[in-house]
Motif scaffolding. Structure first.
Motif, PDB file in Angstrom:
ATOM      1  N   GLY A 160       0.850  -1.190   0.000  1.00  0.00           N
ATOM      2  CA  GLY A 160       0.000   0.000   0.000  1.00  0.00           C
ATOM      3  C   GLY A 160       0.880   1.232   0.000  1.00  0.00           C
ATOM      4  N   LEU A 161       0.254   2.392  -0.011  1.00  0.00           N
ATOM      5  CA  LEU A 161       1.008   3.645  -0.078  1.00  0.00           C
ATOM      6  C   LEU A 161       1.511   4.025   1.309  1.00  0.00           C
ATOM      7  N   ASP A 162       2.820   3.973   1.485  1.00  0.00           N
ATOM      8  CA  ASP A 162       3.464   4.392   2.729  1.00  0.00           C
ATOM      9  C   ASP A 162       4.940   4.642   2.421  1.00  0.00           C
ATOM     10  N   HIS A 163       5.571   5.514   3.188  1.00  0.00           N
ATOM     11  CA  HIS A 163       6.982   5.878   2.966  1.00  0.00           C
ATOM     12  C   HIS A 163       7.216   6.286   1.506  1.00  0.00           C
ATOM     13  N   MET A 164       6.275   7.070   0.965  1.00  0.00           N
ATOM     14  CA  MET A 164       6.305   7.363  -0.472  1.00  0.00           C
ATOM     15  C   MET A 164       7.493   8.241  -0.898  1.00  0.00           C
ATOM     16  N   LYS A 165       7.987   9.055   0.042  1.00  0.00           N
ATOM     17  CA  LYS A 165       9.146   9.892  -0.304  1.00  0.00           C
ATOM     18  C   LYS A 165      10.377   9.041  -0.589  1.00  0.00           C
ATOM     19  N   ILE A 166      10.406   7.847   0.006  1.00  0.00           N
ATOM     20  CA  ILE A 166      11.567   6.967  -0.149  1.00  0.00           C
ATOM     21  C   ILE A 166      11.306   5.872  -1.181  1.00  0.00           C
ATOM     22  N   LEU A 167      10.103   5.290  -1.138  1.00  0.00           N
ATOM     23  CA  LEU A 167       9.832   4.088  -1.936  1.00  0.00           C
ATOM     24  C   LEU A 167       9.150   4.352  -3.271  1.00  0.00           C
ATOM     25  N   GLY A 168       8.564   5.542  -3.442  1.00  0.00           N
ATOM     26  CA  GLY A 168       7.871   5.832  -4.699  1.00  0.00           C
ATOM     27  C   GLY A 168       6.447   6.300  -4.446  1.00  0.00           C
ATOM     28  N   GLU A 169       5.908   7.018  -5.418  1.00  0.00           N
ATOM     29  CA  GLU A 169       4.596   7.664  -5.250  1.00  0.00           C
ATOM     30  C   GLU A 169       3.427   6.762  -5.621  1.00  0.00           C
ATOM     31  N   THR A 170       3.698   5.656  -6.333  1.00  0.00           N
ATOM     32  CA  THR A 170       2.594   4.809  -6.805  1.00  0.00           C
ATOM     33  C   THR A 170       2.726   3.389  -6.258  1.00  0.00           C
ATOM     34  N   VAL A 171       1.612   2.651  -6.298  1.00  0.00           N
ATOM     35  CA  VAL A 171       1.627   1.258  -5.823  1.00  0.00           C
ATOM     36  C   VAL A 171       2.618   0.398  -6.633  1.00  0.00           C
ATOM     37  N   PRO A 172       2.653   0.492  -7.984  1.00  0.00           N
ATOM     38  CA  PRO A 172       3.651  -0.302  -8.723  1.00  0.00           C
ATOM     39  C   PRO A 172       5.098   0.036  -8.352  1.00  0.00           C
ATOM     40  N   GLU A 173       5.387   1.318  -8.102  1.00  0.00           N
ATOM     41  CA  GLU A 173       6.759   1.702  -7.699  1.00  0.00           C
ATOM     42  C   GLU A 173       7.116   1.067  -6.354  1.00  0.00           C
ATOM     43  N   ILE A 174       6.172   1.119  -5.412  1.00  0.00           N
ATOM     44  CA  ILE A 174       6.404   0.525  -4.095  1.00  0.00           C
ATOM     45  C   ILE A 174       6.530  -0.990  -4.225  1.00  0.00           C
ATOM     46  N   ALA A 175       5.695  -1.583  -5.089  1.00  0.00           N
ATOM     47  CA  ALA A 175       5.740  -3.035  -5.316  1.00  0.00           C
ATOM     48  C   ALA A 175       7.108  -3.463  -5.839  1.00  0.00           C
ATOM     49  N   PHE A 176       7.703  -2.632  -6.686  1.00  0.00           N
ATOM     50  CA  PHE A 176       9.034  -2.956  -7.224  1.00  0.00           C
ATOM     51  C   PHE A 176      10.062  -3.005  -6.098  1.00  0.00           C
ATOM     52  N   GLN A 177       9.962  -2.062  -5.159  1.00  0.00           N
ATOM     53  CA  GLN A 177      10.885  -2.055  -4.008  1.00  0.00           C
ATOM     54  C   GLN A 177      10.693  -3.304  -3.149  1.00  0.00           C
ATOM     55  N   LYS A 178       9.435  -3.668  -2.889  1.00  0.00           N
ATOM     56  CA  LYS A 178       9.160  -4.869  -2.070  1.00  0.00           C
ATOM     57  C   LYS A 178       9.629  -6.131  -2.797  1.00  0.00           C
ATOM     58  N   ALA A 179       9.374  -6.178  -4.112  1.00  0.00           N
ATOM     59  CA  ALA A 179       9.762  -7.349  -4.905  1.00  0.00           C
ATOM     60  C   ALA A 179      11.278  -7.540  -4.915  1.00  0.00           C
ATOM     61  N   GLY A 180      12.006  -6.486  -4.559  1.00  0.00           N
ATOM     62  CA  GLY A 180      13.467  -6.558  -4.532  1.00  0.00           C
ATOM     63  C   GLY A 180      14.029  -7.606  -3.595  1.00  0.00           C
ATOM     64  N   ILE A 181      13.199  -8.139  -2.680  1.00  0.00           N
ATOM     65  CA  ILE A 181      13.714  -9.197  -1.785  1.00  0.00           C
ATOM     66  C   ILE A 181      13.751 -10.556  -2.487  1.00  0.00           C
ATOM     67  N   ILE A 182      13.123 -10.662  -3.666  1.00  0.00           N
ATOM     68  CA  ILE A 182      13.078 -11.958  -4.364  1.00  0.00           C
ATOM     69  C   ILE A 182      14.465 -12.288  -4.916  1.00  0.00           C
ATOM     70  N   LYS A 183      14.974 -13.450  -4.529  1.00  0.00           N
ATOM     71  CA  LYS A 183      16.306 -13.894  -4.974  1.00  0.00           C
ATOM     72  C   LYS A 183      16.157 -14.983  -6.043  1.00  0.00           C
ATOM     73  N   PRO A 184      17.167 -15.137  -6.906  1.00  0.00           N
ATOM     74  CA  PRO A 184      17.079 -16.131  -7.979  1.00  0.00           C
ATOM     75  C   PRO A 184      16.720 -17.520  -7.452  1.00  0.00           C
ATOM     76  N   GLY A 185      15.642 -18.066  -7.995  1.00  0.00           N
ATOM     77  CA  GLY A 185      15.248 -19.441  -7.653  1.00  0.00           C
ATOM     78  C   GLY A 185      14.615 -19.620  -6.294  1.00  0.00           C
ATOM     79  N   VAL A 186      14.480 -18.535  -5.519  1.00  0.00           N
ATOM     80  CA  VAL A 186      13.888 -18.641  -4.175  1.00  0.00           C
ATOM     81  C   VAL A 186      12.388 -18.347  -4.268  1.00  0.00           C
ATOM     82  N   PRO A 187      11.527 -19.285  -3.827  1.00  0.00           N
ATOM     83  CA  PRO A 187      10.079 -19.063  -3.931  1.00  0.00           C
ATOM     84  C   PRO A 187       9.614 -17.901  -3.062  1.00  0.00           C
ATOM     85  N   VAL A 188       8.498 -17.277  -3.486  1.00  0.00           N
ATOM     86  CA  VAL A 188       7.947 -16.143  -2.734  1.00  0.00           C
ATOM     87  C   VAL A 188       6.441 -16.333  -2.573  1.00  0.00           C
ATOM     88  N   VAL A 189       5.954 -16.029  -1.374  1.00  0.00           N
ATOM     89  CA  VAL A 189       4.531 -16.121  -1.050  1.00  0.00           C
ATOM     90  C   VAL A 189       3.978 -14.703  -0.947  1.00  0.00           C
TER      91      VAL A 189
END
Length: 435
Positions: free
Chosen positions: A168-197
């Motif tokens: 959701g929209l939070d910490h927007m000054k750091i993570l981005g102004e839109t939900v897709p921008e924030i989602a990209f930052q969160k998705a950054g924890i995904i490592k090669p071949g490691v499953p994600v829930v």
């Protein structure tokens, strides 16, 4: 070198003046100097706008009930700084905090002399955590992301499985102004071949996560598609009951002691994450132990009942998405009662939207207040958000006292907002003789 707990904490908290420093280079530099303690840890990595703490708690309790020694790394703390690094729910000792800080301190000094500059407060605590768990104090470590994901200090870890609870929209000054921008930052924890829930996440954010995961060759397990919660009902004894199902397991009439539909979403993410972790590591799960672990799960300050008469609840709804979930819970569980809601928040949150959501409910008596924290919204700042029917009290203690005197015995007091605020109130209420 540090000799006392107080001087150790003064040094750690003193790093705040260096602010946030996104990026992993300082972490990688320090880890290399200590022979990569992060590589010696079996980890589960948890990101998300809200729900991280609850998800970590559900995971810890289920793993513990299944015989594992479980380390956790969480923030912020509610009562004690040491909570941030815990084993089986018990914070590490003051002595360990001093010892770990003394290991990291020379590195911090050395790092300051490089072009990378010195580490931040969060980087220091994260390093202390990696050092501690790298020594083998836990079978599995559940690591909560501090902020975002991609550039978060914890993101040096390669876990067994990752989880992204909500976006959701939070910490927007750091993570981005839109939900897709924030989602990209969160998705950054995904490592090669490691499953994600993933939890209950908006479609536009899921598309970003799925694209990122495909790039990394990581399988995504989606809430509502790969695993579900059905037959949900609120228990009269405080908590929720539901049935969990995925391709491998069916667990009916599971119970949790935390209130709110959002907690069912969090717990299903935790169960699916646990199932994948157990498959990847060969851990044999006992369903009855898992049930017991869930029932015992408790996370302070999340729809936490701290008093029965009058009914008093603490809930760290610290941003707009969390307030939306709180409003949902009030409509479902407290629509027949008058709710006196004492609210204090940090300056950088969407205060106008949060207040607007709360005042839409006909049974809410909203009291805006402040608390002792550098980034807390002040009374003068809050005056701009106080429309008709909204009360302002300079001190939350005064707000609480006046509310108790004014309310009927069937009414509810709900104290909410910043987790730092909830921590301050909780410490006050749980002290002996404060009632």
């Amino acid at each position: 070198m540090f000799e006392t707990y107080e001087e150790t904490l003064n040094w750690i908290h003193g790093r705040k003046v260096f602010g946030m420093k996104p990026g992993l280079k300082r972490m990688e530099w320090m880890l290399e100097k200590l022979d990569f303690p992060d590589k010696k840890i079996k980890a589960i990595h948890v990101a998300g706008t809200n729900g991280k703490g609850s998800t970590v708690t559900f995971l810890r309790n289920m793993l513990q009930a299944n015989g594992q020694v479980v380390g956790t790394y969480t923030s912020p703390y509610i009562e004690l700084f040491n909570e941030r690094i815990s084993v089986n729910g018990e914070p590490i000792s003051d002595k360990e905090i001093i010892r770990l800080a003394n290991i990291v301190y020379p590195l911090a000094c050395e790092l300051e002399e490089t072009e990378l500059d010195g580490p931040s407060e969060f980087e220091i605590i994260t390093m202390m955590m990696f050092v501690y768990f790298g020594e083998g104090h836990a079978d599995v470590v559940i690591i909560e992301v501090g902020l975002g994901g991609l550039l978060d200090s914890t993101n040096v870890i390669t876990p067994i499985v990752s989880a992204i609870t909500t976006i959701g929209l939070d910490h927007m000054k750091i993570l981005g102004e839109t939900v897709p921008e924030i989602a990209f930052q969160k998705a950054g924890i995904i490592k090669p071949g490691v499953p994600v829930v993933t939890g209950k996440i908006p479609k536009e954010a899921l598309e970003v996560i799925e694209a990122y995961a495909n790039e990394k060759g990581s399988k995504v397990y989606f809430f509502g598609k790969d695993f579900t919660a059905t037959k949900w009902q609120t228990l009269p004894t405080w908590g929720e009951q539901f049935t969990f199902e995925d391709e491998a397991i069916y667990l009916n009439q599971l119970q949790i002691g935390m209130l709110g539909k959002h907690q069912i979403e969090n717990v299903t993410v935790a169960i699916e994450t646990l199932r994948i972790y157990s498959e990847k590591t060969g851990l044999v799960l006992n369903h009855e132990d898992t049930r017991r672990g869930l029932k015992q799960s408790f996370w302070p300050g999340r729809m936490e009942k701290v008093n029965d008469k009058p009914l008093m609840i603490l809930d760290g709804a610290h941003n707009e998405p969390a307030i939306r979930r709180l409003v949902e819970t009030i409509k479902l569980d407290f629509n027949q009662q008058e709710v006196y809601l004492i609210f204090a928040v940090l300056q950088d949150k969407a205060i106008r939207n949060m207040v607007s959501l709360l005042t839409e409910l006909p049974n809410i008596h909203l009291i805006l207040t402040s608390f002792d924290f550098p980034r807390a919204a002040t009374i003068d700042e809050l005056k701009g958000y106080a429309g008709s029917g909204v009360t302002i009290k300079e001190h939350w203690q005064e707000a609480l006292r006046d509310t108790v005197n004014e309310m009927d015995e069937s009414d509810v007091i709900l104290i909410t907002g910043s987790l730092y605020f909830i921590s301050e109130v909780r410490q006050f209420l749980t002290k002996p003789n404060n009632g």
